[in-house]
Motif scaffolding. Structure first.
Motif, PDB file in Angstrom:
ATOM      1  N   VAL A   4      -1.137  -7.800  -4.452  1.00  0.00           N
ATOM      2  CA  VAL A   4      -0.046  -6.910  -4.885  1.00  0.00           C
ATOM      3  C   VAL A   4       0.765  -6.411  -3.685  1.00  0.00           C
ATOM      4  O   VAL A   4       1.988  -6.306  -3.739  1.00  0.00           O
ATOM      5  N   LYS A   5       0.078  -6.140  -2.584  1.00  0.00           N
ATOM      6  CA  LYS A   5       0.785  -5.660  -1.386  1.00  0.00           C
ATOM      7  C   LYS A   5       1.425  -6.784  -0.576  1.00  0.00           C
ATOM      8  O   LYS A   5       2.281  -6.537   0.261  1.00  0.00           O
ATOM      9  N   GLY A   6       0.949  -8.024  -0.805  1.00  0.00           N
ATOM     10  CA  GLY A   6       1.388  -9.119   0.062  1.00  0.00           C
ATOM     11  C   GLY A   6       0.817  -8.925   1.462  1.00  0.00           C
ATOM     12  O   GLY A   6       1.453  -9.236   2.468  1.00  0.00           O
ATOM     13  N   PRO A  55      -5.166   1.266   0.449  1.00  0.00           N
ATOM     14  CA  PRO A  55      -4.130   1.268   1.477  1.00  0.00           C
ATOM     15  C   PRO A  55      -2.928   2.044   0.942  1.00  0.00           C
ATOM     16  O   PRO A  55      -2.899   2.424  -0.233  1.00  0.00           O
ATOM     17  N   SER A  56      -1.944   2.279   1.795  1.00  0.00           N
ATOM     18  CA  SER A  56      -0.705   2.879   1.305  1.00  0.00           C
ATOM     19  C   SER A  56      -0.102   1.936   0.252  1.00  0.00           C
ATOM     20  O   SER A  56      -0.200   0.715   0.376  1.00  0.00           O
ATOM     21  N   ALA A  57       0.526   2.536  -0.785  1.00  0.00           N
ATOM     22  CA  ALA A  57       0.937   1.752  -1.959  1.00  0.00           C
ATOM     23  C   ALA A  57       2.325   1.136  -1.794  1.00  0.00           C
ATOM     24  O   ALA A  57       3.214   1.315  -2.629  1.00  0.00           O
ATOM     25  N   ASN A  58       2.503   0.408  -0.685  1.00  0.00           N
ATOM     26  CA  ASN A  58       3.782  -0.272  -0.424  1.00  0.00           C
ATOM     27  C   ASN A  58       3.518  -1.742  -0.157  1.00  0.00           C
ATOM     28  O   ASN A  58       2.391  -2.134   0.138  1.00  0.00           O
ATOM     29  N   ARG A  59       4.574  -2.562  -0.212  1.00  0.00           N
ATOM     30  CA  ARG A  59       4.453  -3.951   0.221  1.00  0.00           C
ATOM     31  C   ARG A  59       4.148  -3.969   1.717  1.00  0.00           C
ATOM     32  O   ARG A  59       4.547  -3.054   2.450  1.00  0.00           O
ATOM     33  N   VAL A 110       7.896   0.711   4.064  1.00  0.00           N
ATOM     34  CA  VAL A 110       7.727   2.153   4.187  1.00  0.00           C
ATOM     35  C   VAL A 110       6.707   2.653   3.162  1.00  0.00           C
ATOM     36  O   VAL A 110       6.767   2.282   1.987  1.00  0.00           O
ATOM     37  N   SER A 111       5.788   3.515   3.587  1.00  0.00           N
ATOM     38  CA  SER A 111       4.789   4.059   2.656  1.00  0.00           C
ATOM     39  C   SER A 111       5.470   4.949   1.614  1.00  0.00           C
ATOM     40  O   SER A 111       6.420   5.659   1.939  1.00  0.00           O
ATOM     41  N   PRO A 112       4.967   4.930   0.379  1.00  0.00           N
ATOM     42  CA  PRO A 112       5.574   5.771  -0.655  1.00  0.00           C
ATOM     43  C   PRO A 112       5.023   7.194  -0.637  1.00  0.00           C
ATOM     44  O   PRO A 112       3.829   7.398  -0.447  1.00  0.00           O
TER      45      PRO A 112
HETATM   46 MG    MG Z   1       0.010   1.191   5.152  1.00  0.00          MG
END
Ligand code: MG
Ligand code: TXA
Length: 317
Positions: free
Chosen positions: A51-53, A142-146, A150-152
């Motif tokens: 999902v994050k790539g 992890p942070s929920a970004n690709r 940028v982290s959400p």
């Molecule tokens: Mg991160």
């Protein structure tokens, strides 16, 4: 598609049940939003990567509800690491510790160390406790970004980052804007003294006051994706400085005037507000189709250092 949940007791239970069943749940923390999966479920953890790539050789932080579960994940924990955990958890601090032999490689990308954090956001803590009530022992997040983006810091930012990649059983919990706005301080606790690998709101001074000494990371020592160049990057090109051309975005503390014709993205009055609104400002610039963002990093150590660290990485692209 994915459902948005608020944080009523029933909805937190629903989210914990989804996690236990192997689905992904994005949830708020005081730092940034995380994309959670049952840390013992290989398929669920693998989905985080797709999902994050995110390349599979970048390890994940495991989130637990209290220091009591620490020994389920880590072993040979030094005295100073325990002292930090007791003092600063729940809070914006991740400790890198020797992993317990029972911990599977898929969550640490094969490394012998593991990152552990007890977040202080009350929704995150309720979710983790509920998950543990159902028999879970930790949530990899992890942070929920690709990857590299940028982290959400809001649920809608999670949706715009990952909405297309989540499926109908996955969930996003909406807990409003993250309070701190920058990812946790990562501290390598596997050597004789703590080493800060990623600066954050928990500062070197706070560490020194508690355990006497610390040092700052050496990038080559441990693989930490947040340490590599080209991270935390918006689509716009980020340039560090205080001169911007007309039409370019501009980001600086409120006492620094906006260059003529530049578009002010944020005017934080202090470091806390700079950190809290930084990622939203970078996102806003992308939404507006701004191509160049000029950002003036704040001076000083502590939180200023953490903001500067993210701006430098955002500019390395
Ligand atoms: Mg991160
Ligand atoms: O504030 C945070 O830490 C957020 C929230 C959701 O908790 N999480 C977060 O995770 O920022 P992530 O994956 O986006 O960044 C974690 C960083 C990555 O650079 C990863 O490589 C590093 O921590 N890391 C994780 N486990 C590690 C380990 N065992 N050894 C060294 N670095 C590790």
């Amino acid at each position: 598609m994915r459902a948005f949940l608020k944080s009523t007791e029933l909805e937190i239970k629903e989210a914990a049940t989804a996690l236990k069943a192997g689905h992904l749940v994005a949830f708020p923390t005081e730092t940034v939003y995380g994309l959670g999966a049952d840390a013992t479920n290989q398929q669920a953890v693998n989905r985080i990567y797709s999902v994050k790539g995110r390349p599979s050789n970048h390890p994940l932080i495991v989130h637990i509800s209290s220091i009591k579960s620490l020994k389920k994940w880590a072993t040979n924990i030094s005295g100073y690491a325990l002292a930090l955990a007791e003092e600063f958890w729940p809070g914006p601090m991740t400790l890198i510790l020797e992993k317990d032999v029972l911990v599977k490689d898929f969550v640490t990308s094969g490394q012998k160390n593991i990152g552990i954090r007890v977040p202080s956001n009350s929704i995150a803590l309720r979710l983790l406790s509920e998950f543990e009530t159902l028999g879970g022992i930790g949530v990899a997040a992890p942070s929920a970004n690709r990857f590299g983006a940028v982290s959400p810091t809001t649920a809608s930012a999670v949706d715009s980052e990952l909405g297309l990649f989540l499926n109908e059983k996955d969930l996003i919990i909406d807990g409003g804007q993250s309070n701190i706005g920058l990812e946790s301080t990562i501290i390598d606790c596997t050597g004789p003294i703590p080493i800060i690998l990623r600066p954050g709101a928990l500062t070197g001074d706070m560490i020194r006051k508690k355990v006497g000494k610390y040092s700052i990371f050496n990038v080559n020592r441990i693989k930490a994706s947040g340490l590599i160049a080209s991270h935390y990057s918006p689509n716009a090109k980020v340039i560090l400085g205080d001169f911007a051309n007309p039409g370019e975005g501009f980001l600086a503390l409120s006492n620094i005037p906006t260059p003529l014709g530049a578009i002010r993205l944020s005017s934080p009055e202090n470091l806390e507000s700079y950190a809290k609104n930084l990622y939203a400002a970078l996102r806003f610039a992308d939404q507006q189709g701004i191509n160049v963002i000029v950002a003036k990093p704040p001076e000083g150590c502590g939180l200023a250092e953490a903001i500067k660290d993210r701006l430098i990485k955002a500019s390395m692209r």
